[in-house]
Design a protein around this motif. Sequence first.
Motif, PDB file in Angstrom:
ATOM      1  N   ALA A 193      -5.598 -40.468   0.330  1.00 16.47           N
ATOM      2  CA  ALA A 193      -6.560 -39.546  -0.273  1.00 16.47           C
ATOM      3  C   ALA A 193      -6.447 -39.470  -1.791  1.00 16.47           C
ATOM      4  CB  ALA A 193      -6.400 -38.155   0.336  1.00 16.47           C
ATOM      5  N   GLU A 194      -5.230 -39.420  -2.334  1.00 17.90           N
ATOM      6  CA  GLU A 194      -5.070 -39.304  -3.785  1.00 17.90           C
ATOM      7  C   GLU A 194      -5.614 -40.529  -4.502  1.00 17.90           C
ATOM      8  OE1 GLU A 194      -1.186 -38.175  -5.084  1.00 17.90           O
ATOM      9  OE2 GLU A 194      -1.023 -36.648  -3.522  1.00 17.90           O
ATOM     10  N   VAL A 195      -5.341 -41.697  -3.972  1.00 16.55           N
ATOM     11  CA  VAL A 195      -5.832 -42.935  -4.583  1.00 16.55           C
ATOM     12  C   VAL A 195      -7.352 -42.975  -4.502  1.00 16.55           C
ATOM     13  CG1 VAL A 195      -5.857 -45.453  -4.375  1.00 16.55           C
ATOM     14  CG2 VAL A 195      -3.703 -44.204  -4.175  1.00 16.55           C
ATOM     15  N   GLU A 196      -7.905 -42.601  -3.379  1.00 18.87           N
ATOM     16  CA  GLU A 196      -9.362 -42.599  -3.224  1.00 18.87           C
ATOM     17  C   GLU A 196     -10.026 -41.604  -4.160  1.00 18.87           C
ATOM     18  OE1 GLU A 196     -10.129 -42.074   0.932  1.00 18.87           O
ATOM     19  OE2 GLU A 196      -9.234 -43.998   1.436  1.00 18.87           O
ATOM     20  N   ARG A 197      -9.427 -40.421  -4.352  1.00 18.42           N
ATOM     21  CA  ARG A 197      -9.994 -39.435  -5.278  1.00 18.42           C
ATOM     22  C   ARG A 197      -9.981 -39.964  -6.706  1.00 18.42           C
ATOM     23  NH1 ARG A 197      -7.339 -35.498  -2.338  1.00 18.42           N
ATOM     24  NH2 ARG A 197      -5.613 -35.513  -3.782  1.00 18.42           N
ATOM     25  N   PHE A 198      -8.852 -40.558  -7.113  1.00 17.47           N
ATOM     26  CA  PHE A 198      -8.766 -41.079  -8.463  1.00 17.47           C
ATOM     27  C   PHE A 198      -9.764 -42.219  -8.652  1.00 17.47           C
ATOM     28  CE2 PHE A 198      -7.230 -43.730 -11.889  1.00 17.47           C
ATOM     29  CZ  PHE A 198      -6.893 -42.796 -12.848  1.00 17.47           C
ATOM     30  N   ALA A 253     -12.585 -42.734  -7.372  1.00 15.61           N
ATOM     31  CA  ALA A 253     -13.987 -42.304  -7.445  1.00 15.61           C
ATOM     32  C   ALA A 253     -14.484 -42.238  -8.880  1.00 15.61           C
ATOM     33  CB  ALA A 253     -14.159 -40.956  -6.756  1.00 15.61           C
ATOM     34  N   ALA A 254     -13.594 -41.970  -9.816  1.00 11.17           N
ATOM     35  CA  ALA A 254     -13.989 -41.899 -11.226  1.00 11.17           C
ATOM     36  C   ALA A 254     -12.955 -42.596 -12.112  1.00 11.17           C
ATOM     37  CB  ALA A 254     -14.156 -40.439 -11.640  1.00 11.17           C
ATOM     38  N   ALA A 255     -12.357 -43.662 -11.592  1.00  8.04           N
ATOM     39  CA  ALA A 255     -11.255 -44.324 -12.290  1.00  8.04           C
ATOM     40  C   ALA A 255     -11.616 -44.785 -13.692  1.00  8.04           C
ATOM     41  CB  ALA A 255     -10.740 -45.506 -11.463  1.00  8.04           C
ATOM     42  N   ALA A 256     -12.757 -45.437 -13.865  1.00  4.34           N
ATOM     43  CA  ALA A 256     -13.114 -45.955 -15.188  1.00  4.34           C
ATOM     44  C   ALA A 256     -13.214 -44.828 -16.211  1.00  4.34           C
ATOM     45  CB  ALA A 256     -14.426 -46.731 -15.110  1.00  4.34           C
ATOM     46  N   ARG A 257     -13.876 -43.725 -15.832  1.00  3.45           N
ATOM     47  CA  ARG A 257     -14.017 -42.588 -16.753  1.00  3.45           C
ATOM     48  C   ARG A 257     -12.664 -41.975 -17.058  1.00  3.45           C
ATOM     49  NH1 ARG A 257     -14.161 -37.429 -15.509  1.00  3.45           N
ATOM     50  NH2 ARG A 257     -14.706 -37.798 -13.337  1.00  3.45           N
ATOM     51  N   GLY A 302      -3.120 -38.793 -29.684  1.00  2.00           N
ATOM     52  CA  GLY A 302      -1.843 -38.088 -29.600  1.00  2.00           C
ATOM     53  C   GLY A 302      -1.814 -36.996 -28.568  1.00  2.00           C
ATOM     54  N   ARG A 303      -2.786 -36.995 -27.665  1.00  2.00           N
ATOM     55  CA  ARG A 303      -2.831 -35.971 -26.608  1.00  2.00           C
ATOM     56  C   ARG A 303      -2.427 -36.621 -25.291  1.00  2.00           C
ATOM     57  NH1 ARG A 303      -8.795 -34.472 -28.314  1.00  2.00           N
ATOM     58  NH2 ARG A 303      -9.080 -36.212 -26.899  1.00  2.00           N
ATOM     59  N   SER A 304      -1.164 -36.976 -25.191  1.00  2.00           N
ATOM     60  CA  SER A 304      -0.718 -37.729 -24.012  1.00  2.00           C
ATOM     61  C   SER A 304      -0.260 -36.850 -22.861  1.00  2.00           C
ATOM     62  CB  SER A 304       0.417 -38.678 -24.415  1.00  2.00           C
ATOM     63  OG  SER A 304       1.490 -37.945 -24.937  1.00  2.00           O
ATOM     64  N   ASN A 305      -0.484 -35.547 -22.926  1.00  2.00           N
ATOM     65  CA  ASN A 305      -0.021 -34.677 -21.853  1.00  2.00           C
ATOM     66  C   ASN A 305      -1.125 -34.376 -20.823  1.00  2.00           C
ATOM     67  OD1 ASN A 305      -1.556 -33.121 -23.514  1.00  2.00           O
ATOM     68  ND2 ASN A 305      -0.169 -31.394 -23.593  1.00  2.00           N
ATOM     69  N   ARG A 306      -2.208 -35.074 -20.891  1.00  2.00           N
ATOM     70  CA  ARG A 306      -3.314 -34.873 -19.962  1.00  2.00           C
ATOM     71  C   ARG A 306      -2.938 -35.401 -18.579  1.00  2.00           C
ATOM     72  NH1 ARG A 306      -9.422 -37.142 -20.742  1.00  2.00           N
ATOM     73  NH2 ARG A 306     -10.028 -36.979 -18.588  1.00  2.00           N
ATOM     74  N   VAL A 307      -3.257 -34.647 -17.576  1.00  2.00           N
ATOM     75  CA  VAL A 307      -3.014 -35.061 -16.187  1.00  2.00           C
ATOM     76  C   VAL A 307      -4.363 -35.308 -15.548  1.00  2.00           C
ATOM     77  CG1 VAL A 307      -2.081 -34.386 -13.962  1.00  2.00           C
ATOM     78  CG2 VAL A 307      -0.900 -33.711 -16.066  1.00  2.00           C
ATOM     79  N   PRO A 308      -4.596 -36.531 -15.042  1.00  2.00           N
ATOM     80  CA  PRO A 308      -5.888 -36.817 -14.422  1.00  2.00           C
ATOM     81  C   PRO A 308      -6.130 -35.923 -13.210  1.00  2.00           C
ATOM     82  CG  PRO A 308      -4.560 -38.803 -14.622  1.00  2.00           C
ATOM     83  CD  PRO A 308      -3.708 -37.645 -15.011  1.00  2.00           C
ATOM     84  N   SER A 309      -7.366 -35.485 -13.041  1.00  2.00           N
ATOM     85  CA  SER A 309      -7.678 -34.632 -11.895  1.00  2.00           C
ATOM     86  C   SER A 309      -8.444 -35.414 -10.862  1.00  2.00           C
ATOM     87  CB  SER A 309      -8.483 -33.433 -12.331  1.00  2.00           C
ATOM     88  OG  SER A 309      -9.644 -33.847 -13.027  1.00  2.00           O
TER      89      SER A 309
END
Length: 63
Positions: A33-38, A40-44, A56-63
């Motif tokens: 499920a996690e891989v499939e969710r990511f 779905a919008a991987a390129a963006r 320099g904003r490397s603390n972003r966590v992909p949702s």
Amino acid sequence: MGELTARAFTEQNLLNAWHEVRESALADGEAGAEVERFEAAAARRISGLAEDSLRGRSNRVPS
């Protein structure tokens, strides 16, 4: 940001890393499920991560 970090977090390198993660996840036939969710919008998401790292904003966590 250091030169090594800047080179590591290019959009192409992140896409290559995503491809490896995806292939590994699919090795047993089901990505999960996690891989499939990511995916779905991987390129963006990857584009956003690369842009964030350049700014320099490397603390972003992909949702």
